[in-house]
Design an enzyme around this catalytic site. Sequence first.
Site, PDB file in Angstrom:
ATOM      1  N   SER A  44       0.864  -1.180   0.000  1.00  0.00           N
ATOM      2  CA  SER A  44       0.000   0.000   0.000  1.00  0.00           C
ATOM      3  C   SER A  44       0.900   1.228   0.000  1.00  0.00           C
ATOM      4  O   SER A  44       2.103   1.126   0.265  1.00  0.00           O
ATOM      5  CB  SER A  44      -0.882  -0.006   1.253  1.00  0.00           C
ATOM      6  OG  SER A  44      -1.504   1.239   1.470  1.00  0.00           O
ATOM      7  N   TYR A 100      -2.323  -1.090  10.281  1.00  0.00           N
ATOM      8  CA  TYR A 100      -2.304  -1.235   8.824  1.00  0.00           C
ATOM      9  C   TYR A 100      -0.934  -0.866   8.262  1.00  0.00           C
ATOM     10  O   TYR A 100      -0.378  -1.594   7.428  1.00  0.00           O
ATOM     11  CB  TYR A 100      -3.391  -0.361   8.206  1.00  0.00           C
ATOM     12  CG  TYR A 100      -3.688  -0.681   6.759  1.00  0.00           C
ATOM     13  CD1 TYR A 100      -4.513  -1.751   6.424  1.00  0.00           C
ATOM     14  CD2 TYR A 100      -3.152   0.080   5.727  1.00  0.00           C
ATOM     15  CE1 TYR A 100      -4.791  -2.050   5.100  1.00  0.00           C
ATOM     16  CE2 TYR A 100      -3.421  -0.209   4.398  1.00  0.00           C
ATOM     17  CZ  TYR A 100      -4.245  -1.281   4.086  1.00  0.00           C
ATOM     18  OH  TYR A 100      -4.508  -1.578   2.770  1.00  0.00           O
TER      19      TYR A 100
END
Length: 269
Positions: A141, A154
């Site tokens: 990401s 995350y």
Amino acid sequence: MKLHGQVAVLTGAASGIGRATALALAQRGCHLALADIDTAGLADTAAAAAAQGVPVSQHRLDVASRDAVAALPTAVLAQHGRVSLLVNNAGVALGGSFDQVAEADFDWLMDINFHGLVRMTRAFLPLLRQQPVARIVNISSVYGLIAPPEQTAYAAAKFAVRGFSHALRHELAGSTVGMTVVHPGGVATNIARRARLPADAAPADVQARLALAEKMLRLSPERAAATIVRGIEADRARVLVGGDAHFIAALERLMPVRYWSVLARLLPA
């Protein structure tokens, strides 16, 4: 990598980037073993991919389950005979500050977003090594490049995916197995709406987070998948998905410590 006739295993195939990537691979003639915990969404993706005229199998899978992941290679071989591409895409989201996030929820995310990816890689690497050309594609990401507030779990997982991928790529140098790590920016999927939030999160805060996510997640999954598949075909070690990902990567290089002082001012109102 010539994708026609290859056999790809793809996790998180039921929706979002996973579904779009499955369809993009099918359009190039790639055979598919699709995996997800969402059986209804998985069946829908499998039907759409099979309509492209390629062999498709579907496998209900929780990547957090050691036993389920360990059993998957046998199931895939039984239906496809070989594996030449592994796309580790399955992932979940978790909002809230570190103080708010329960330890069990932090571990839940890490077990799926990082440990699940490592389990899948360990399970399929021996099969990939048997092929004359093979590749592992790990979806990180932009939060594997930068670490925003309220994304401790995350970001930790996606930074771990990045580090694991780079180290393994160096180990695989000279072998028939390539490695690609993907850093998508804001892609319009349901991951934010499906995110776990702290039990004590105020409804107004939840709505504000969702509204911000809607403004930031703008790139279509189909365009993201097209970029990813082109990266696979070009044997790229790193793929940035979206203009925001390119901007963030450049900013992080220029300001590796103070990037958030700029990005915070650019957030949508």
